[in-house]
Design a protein around this motif. Structure first.
Motif, PDB file in Angstrom:
ATOM      1  N   GLN A  20       0.822  -1.205   0.000  1.00  0.00           N
ATOM      2  CA  GLN A  20       0.000   0.000   0.000  1.00  0.00           C
ATOM      3  C   GLN A  20       0.852   1.248   0.000  1.00  0.00           C
ATOM      4  N   LEU A  34      -7.858   6.095  -9.973  1.00  0.00           N
ATOM      5  CA  LEU A  34      -7.485   5.005 -10.881  1.00  0.00           C
ATOM      6  C   LEU A  34      -6.031   5.182 -11.317  1.00  0.00           C
ATOM      7  N   SER A  38      -1.998  -0.150  -9.709  1.00  0.00           N
ATOM      8  CA  SER A  38      -2.832  -1.052  -8.882  1.00  0.00           C
ATOM      9  C   SER A  38      -2.669  -2.497  -9.316  1.00  0.00           C
ATOM     10  N   ARG A  42      -1.336  -5.681  -7.021  1.00  0.00           N
ATOM     11  CA  ARG A  42      -2.279  -6.766  -6.747  1.00  0.00           C
ATOM     12  C   ARG A  42      -1.686  -8.115  -7.183  1.00  0.00           C
ATOM     13  N   TYR A 221      -5.512   2.902 -17.070  1.00  0.00           N
ATOM     14  CA  TYR A 221      -6.171   1.875 -16.252  1.00  0.00           C
ATOM     15  C   TYR A 221      -7.345   1.273 -17.027  1.00  0.00           C
ATOM     16  N   MET A 259      -2.526  -6.858 -14.813  1.00  0.00           N
ATOM     17  CA  MET A 259      -3.911  -6.938 -14.371  1.00  0.00           C
ATOM     18  C   MET A 259      -4.400  -8.375 -14.403  1.00  0.00           C
TER      19      MET A 259
ATOM     20  N   ARG B 218     -20.073   5.267 -10.683  1.00  0.00           N
ATOM     21  CA  ARG B 218     -18.681   4.861 -10.891  1.00  0.00           C
ATOM     22  C   ARG B 218     -18.412   3.495 -10.251  1.00  0.00           C
ATOM     23  N   LEU B 376     -10.471  -7.148  -8.639  1.00  0.00           N
ATOM     24  CA  LEU B 376      -9.777  -6.332  -9.638  1.00  0.00           C
ATOM     25  C   LEU B 376      -9.909  -4.831  -9.413  1.00  0.00           C
ATOM     26  N   GLU B 379      -9.841  -1.865  -3.768  1.00  0.00           N
ATOM     27  CA  GLU B 379      -8.538  -1.721  -3.135  1.00  0.00           C
ATOM     28  C   GLU B 379      -8.355  -2.862  -2.149  1.00  0.00           C
ATOM     29  N   ASN B 415     -13.013   2.124  -4.791  1.00  0.00           N
ATOM     30  CA  ASN B 415     -14.100   2.414  -5.734  1.00  0.00           C
ATOM     31  C   ASN B 415     -15.315   1.511  -5.607  1.00  0.00           C
TER      32      ASN B 415
END
Lengths: 568, 568
Positions: A20, A34, A38, A42, A221, A259, B218, B376, B379, B415
């Motif tokens: 983080q 975004l 990320s 992940r 993103y 991703m 969103r 995905l 967070e 999000n």
């Protein structure tokens, strides 16, 4: 057992906490800016030991797990910050497909800087212009291209592509490692503005100075999501880098792959023999490339049926029936996409309909050669009447009818359209006419809503007052059984104004048949054309050549062909 | 042929233009406000004739293509606007899984209003409370539940679920059709604030008043993407509605399915016979449901191997090894997800590792029963020490060690966390302690980063000073070969404070064996428990029951079991 029967004092830092970054307290609970970083964070949490990247065909091959790759990215971010890079600064990179450019796509944005990948095929003055215009504060360059930046006035980090101690790039990472060991990801700040720039890519403008395309973190993103979803990249996928990563940030695949938790293989060169070795033996499931690259692949002596389904993502120009058939015959299915650097690479895809399965290869190829519909995370692409002389920039755009005939310009807008041309508000305003990005590509809209590119405006051949699409002519000529590749441009004609001239590469096995019989081949091709094209679109001249001039992404350079024509 | 050789005057409106809503000119070219309505509009453009929704097991079955379904959504949007619904207004809907509630998920947001789906199992006073609290301006109700809103003070539109002329809901749509025919999508405005509310779903609070969860456009867009991507829903997918769509907007699947161009089948009731008919004969590839629903499915006499791979998305509680084995044996693979209404449904998923393939079913199930990692587009979920008495709301959260033992609370942000509790700033502030949404679920973090839920705090059994997780005990008891389903709660004990009491449903084939031999079964189960659990976690009492009290989503209501225990 998952319960707290026997608490013990030992503790290991939880992966989700390790990964983080700092986020200001005033960001609402329900919003996270975004950012394609990320995805990597992940992947490192969920699949730390999975192979992220392999770089096999070099003297010092490297194989990085997601954990190691992500650590290297973190080191790079800290190294950049230690080198004085501040948020918003541009970091240039000149490298073939290799770990260093893959890492830069994550590490530069982790430092909140802007990645500026530069085409390795450019000349020293062209590179100098981009370095100057972008104001890059630091350059990372692969040893093979170090000569391109020998006159640079900012720090240059050379990568010898070894991944070993002593390599200047590795030394640079080690500088970062000192800080990253101490501070971890928590020592870095998350970019709170999702509209902040992620990349600055220069267009390979065939005329005039290249323009610098600014993309955003939000756009990167969302574009990465669309690419991974629409081409079905998943953890078991293995992606082979053929498309240069310096081209429009590799169409956002550096982020799409992380991703998906996929593995990627980097190759320094586009070498059909190497590529086939990986297609056959390395579990490859996906790759991107222009049709010309695909043609060289299917024509290579090593070509055979792949041992598992492979998806080829094709852009740059439309695949022909011949190419489609040859790829399918080898177990490679095609996703045909369309876009520009200004749209993060792919913006539309030719989504297949179930009903097409019943069509002949030729019919199916005609459907498939169209650019189709906008991507998952883009807004609809439109085809509009080109501006009239004197139209104000905010004039309402008017769509051409969906008749498959009326030619207009493809315009686009939304989350995967560029933010601006860097330091060029006039060019930006012009490109954003009517609240859309104007692609400069001419197309028709079919009644079924599929967009089909005709030509870039300068490629249209005006023959006897009729507009002939060079692309459409190429599609039909390519159906000739002896043709490997063909490109058509306008050549001045005393009577008709312009007439099409075709440049043709013959298939290896067909070349002996026509050796010394150029006139016979020309006659044969013209006969073929007459059965498929209206008279004004049939080629007046045919030139058989050994190769065609191409850009680094494999696009045929019509401007070079026009230069040849001008000298005839 | 895709070129402009023969222009003709006829014109058909291009689909991409037909499906564009008004967007103010001041929205930047590179930004489009995220909104899950995008997905439906795109599906209607690209696959107008594809089956969007079928509703087969009713007197008047309906089958809607994407074109027809989208037109109905447009009609609904206009009908709502004509009925006086303004941006931000709430529109309540009470219906079982059927076209009307599927349409409402798109039509209400197309009118820029907020969908408020109400649980059909609630009582008249509970519904009255929600209608009052939400301030719903209009109610759409299925005929079967019309009695729930008989006292409503706002307009009520009844759907007879016929899709035919004369049905009041169809008449309502016809009102909209008058305007939609004339104005099309272009007559509607696109919501420019992507943080505007998309839904208001009330939690099924077991104590106290239900709270109204506000989600955003969103968040709905991004959650839908994660659901479709992670469960691999694509155009060829067929989704069977078992999870009630009124529950957390069906975990955003109404939008995820349109994003994927998938087909959906709605069933008014959860009837294993009907469900098996569709699993076997309708091409179903995906469905969602709590483990209890899945147990009823695999135990149904109709159960057999499915003719194609099916993915079951499981949440509500963790699947046991028995359930996992039975589903896999029938060709159904499991995606185990975790979340709450406050997180749009799924927020984490138990991502499988390749190495798990080598494990025994029992071992694999233990891995799979964990809640795993964040989705995905969410967070990271964290497990933090619960707040201490007197801690300020903005006190820094501290993660528990990743030791698989220390219990903390799962907290989430980003999000796909809710925007707020409607009209309840105090509850919102409390829920958002430390800048995260606190789930109230107790969990440990394993060294590999997987989160594993222990219990909701009130479900923990404190036996002889030790904390015993009722969920962990249930997992172990469920391994007994004769047990179909089991739930464990605390029962006061004079010596140990509390001890576990197990409520057990026997498998149909096992029931005769133990008939009249309760003490023998109890002894057998206790022997089984002793081999798998520490002494303080073994059940002290065992009650064999015919059924267990459940919520509408199939979650076992431990509060009801505790009431039974209190009377013992």
């Amino acid at each position: 057992m998952s319960c707290n029967f026997h608490p013990t004092p030992e503790s290991v830092p939880p992966p989700n906490v390790q990964y983080q970054l700092q986020l200001p307290k005033d960001i609402p609970v329900y919003r996270h800016p975004l950012n394609p970083l990320s995805f990597l964070l992940r992947a490192a949490q969920i699949h730390p030991t999975k192979l992220a990247l392999s770089h096999p065909d070099v003297p010092h091959p490297v194989y990085y797990t997601y954990s190691v790759f992500t650590q290297r990215v973190q080191n790079l971010a800290y190294a950049l910050i230690q080198a004085g890079i501040e948020p918003g600064d541009r970091v240039a990179i000149i490298a073939p497909n290799s770990p260093v450019i893959a890492e830069a796509h994550h590490g530069v944005i982790a430092a909140r800087a802007v990645i500026c990948p530069i085409n390795t095929r450019l000349t020293v003055p062209e590179v100098a212009y981009i370095l100057e215009h972008s104001g890059a504060k630091l350059i990372i360059v692969d040893y093979e291209y170090a000569r391109l930046v020998s006159g640079a006035k900012v720090p240059v980090i050379i990568s010898n592509d070894t991944g070993r101690a002593g390599d200047p790039y590795e030394t640079f990472l080690t500088n970062g490692r000192i800080f990253s060991q101490e501070r971890g990801w928590a020592g870095l700040a998350w970019e709170t503005d999702e509209d902040a720039a992620s990349s600055l890519c220069y267009t390979s403008g065939t005329t005039g100075r290249p323009k610098g395309v600014i993309t955003t973190l939000r756009g990167s993103y969302l574009a990465a999501i669309a690419n991974a979803y629409d081409t079905r990249i998943h953890p078991e996928s293995v992606y082979l880098w053929i498309l240069p990563m310096f081209h429009a940030c590799g169409w956002t695949y550096p982020w799409a792959l992380t991703m998906a938790f996929a593995s990627q293989i980097t190759l320094r060169t586009v070498n059909p023999k190497l590529i086939w070795n990986h297609l056959l033996n390395s579990g490859v499931t996906h790759y991107c490339g222009a049709p010309t690259v695909q043609i060289s692949l299917v024509s290579a002596p090593e070509a055979r049926k792949v041992p598992r389904p492979v998806t080829a993502i094709i852009a740059g120009s439309a695949p022909t029936a011949q190419l489609l058939g040859e790829l399918e015959g080898k177990g490679i299915s095609v996703v045909h996409v369309y876009g520009l650097t200004e749209t993060y690479g792919p913006f539309t895809a030719c989504y297949a309909q179930d009903s097409w399965k019943k069509l002949s290869l030729d019919e199916r190829a005609r459907k498939y050669a169209r650019q189709g519909f906008a991507f998952l995370t883009s807004e609809p692409a439109r085809v509009v009447y080109p501006p009239k002389e004197g139209d104000p920039l905010d004039a309402e755009l008017k769509d051409v009818p969906a008749d498959g005939k009326t030619v207009g310009e493809i315009v686009m807008r939304g989350n995967i359209a560029m933010k601006e041309y860097f330091k060029d508000p006039a060019a930006t305003a012009k490109a954003f006419r009517g609240g859309h990005f104007g692609s400069g590509d001419l197309a028709v809209m079919h009644p079924d809503g599929y967009i089909a590119i005709q030509d870039r405006s300068k490629d249209i051949i005006i023959s006897g007052g009729e507009n002939a699409s060079s692309l459409a002519i190429e599609q039909e000529l390519a159906a000739h059984p002896d043709i490997l590749e063909v490109s058509v441009v306008a050549r001045p004609h005393p009577k008709w104004g312009e007439r099409p001239m075709a440049f043709v590469i013959l298939k290896t096995q067909a070349a002996p048949k026509w050796k010394g019989k150029h006139a016979d081949f020309e006659a044969d091709l013209k006969r073929h054309a007459k059965t498929r094209l209206p008279g004004f679109a049939c080629p007046e001249w045919v030139s058989v050549v050994e190769e065609l001039p191409k850009t680094s992404t494999g696009k045929i350079q019509k401007v070079a062909l026009r230069k040849i024509v001008a000298k005839l």
